[in-house]
Design an enzyme around this catalytic site. Structure first.
Site, short mmCIF file in Angstrom:
data_model
loop_
_atom_site.label_atom_id
_atom_site.label_comp_id
_atom_site.label_asym_id
_atom_site.label_seq_id
_atom_site.Cartn_x
_atom_site.Cartn_y
_atom_site.Cartn_z
N GLY A 51 0.82 -1.20 0.00
CA GLY A 51 0.00 0.00 0.00
C GLY A 51 0.85 1.25 0.00
N ILE A 58 -1.39 -10.03 -3.89
CA ILE A 58 -1.55 -10.66 -2.58
C ILE A 58 -2.79 -11.55 -2.57
CG2 ILE A 58 -2.06 -10.21 -0.14
CD1 ILE A 58 -0.18 -7.81 -0.32
N ARG A 63 -11.05 -4.29 -8.18
CA ARG A 63 -11.63 -3.03 -8.64
C ARG A 63 -12.23 -3.17 -10.02
NH1 ARG A 63 -7.57 1.88 -8.88
NH2 ARG A 63 -6.60 0.43 -10.36
N HIS A 112 -0.38 -5.97 13.04
CA HIS A 112 0.06 -5.55 11.70
C HIS A 112 1.41 -6.20 11.36
CE1 HIS A 112 -0.24 -2.16 8.48
NE2 HIS A 112 0.18 -3.31 7.96
#
Length: 320
Positions: free
Chosen positions: A76, A152, A173, A279
């Protein structure tokens, strides 16, 4: 004037860096206030420090007046796109596609299996020296919905396949067809949720995905379904998730949260049916060798004036 490359890994530890630039080490330091290694105006490639707080990552941006490439070591890039107005025009922003697929997909599978098979309960029982046996769901024969079918997401499917899942449904998307089958558009997500036993989020954080998992999304999930988030915390509406967890209708396994880091006393810590990891989807022993290979390849391309990999955008005069 030298052409400097700022690296968050000591350059002497990276084999194969091309000759030409001056390689300088900068990772922000322990407190984020580490002095810059050289004149920021002479930095032509800025490799963003990994696993550092957002203020550290963006601290040099306004001073990098000669930068031509910003390379993240994350999949990201939302940390950097949030400060595009600070970046001079003509800069190529590149992500770390190819670095995190292995590690993040492993964790997605780990969280899924641990949550389904009741591992958190086993750990608590062990701490209390209790032998607590029970019947738990298996991943086998489940329908899995992967929301965010990029590199991923595809790596997650690679690891799901040997576990005899009934079906993997893919969402991205843009719709397309792969060798494995159809990838549905994100606009289809609500209609596909009711059939999913496990929903795995691996989508980037964008304006379109911010708050994607809201009350309506969660209400469409079937009773007993598991939500796994290895993407970004703000993809999920935390208050809506807390409300659904309180009902005991669904469970969740979260590697990312909103807010993050999750502060002491936050209700997510004690919410029923939730497993939280801090995380750690990317940082594993798989990270460093893949990150170094990416940097050597990108910098070789840069020095040879060849097209770079993983270009997400090129900044314009208005910082967009």
């Amino acid at each position: 004037m030298s052409a400097d490359v700022w690296l968050p890994i000591p350059p002497e530890e990276i084999e194969g860096l091309p000759e030409g630039p001056r390689y300088l080490f900068w990772d922000g330091g322990e407190d984020g206030e580490q002095a810059f290694p050289g004149d920021p105006a002479q930095c032509v490639v800025y490799v963003v420090p990994y696993m550092k707080r957002w203020p550290v990552k963006v601290r040099p941006l306004e001073l990098l007046t000669g930068v031509r490439v910003i390379q993240t070591l994350t999949a990201g890039v939302d940390d950097i796109t949030a400060r595009l107005s600070s970046i001079v025009p003509g800069v190529q922003l590149c992500n770390a596609r190819g670095v995190h697929e292995t590690s993040t997909a492993e964790l997605a599978l780990t969280l899924t299996l641990a949550a389904l098979r009741g591992v958190p309960g086993f750990v608590r029982a062990q701490q209390q020296e209790r032998w607590q046996s029970a019947l738990h769901p298996s991943l086998a024969d489940k329908n899995v919905l992967v929301v965010g079918y990029g590199a991923i997401g595809a790596a997650i499917e690679d690891r799901l396949t040997p576990f005899e899942v009934a079906r993997v449904t893919r969402i991205a998307r843009s719709p397309r067809t792969t060798a494995r089958g159809v990838v549905h558009p994100i606009t289809d997500v609500l209609s596909l949720l009711p059939d999913a036993d496990v929903v795995i989020l691996s989508t980037p954080l964008t304006q379109e995905t911010h708050g994607l998992v809201d009350a309506e999304f969660l209400a469409r999930m079937k009773d007993g379904a598991l939500l796994v988030n290895v993407s970004r915390g703000p993809v999920v509406d935390t208050e809506a998730l807390l409300a659904e967890l309180a009902k005991g209708r669904i469970t969740a396994a979260l590697d990312v949260t909103d807010p993050e880091p999750l502060p002491p006393g936050h209700p997510l810590w004690q919410a029923p049916g939730v497993l939280i990891s801090p995380h750690v989807g990317g940082p594993s022993s798989a990270f460093l060798p893949r990150a170094e290979r990416l940097l050597v390849d990108q910098l070789t391309r840069f020095v040879n004036q060849e097209p770079l990999r993983n270009v997400i955008l090129t900044t314009e005069a208005n910082g967009r």
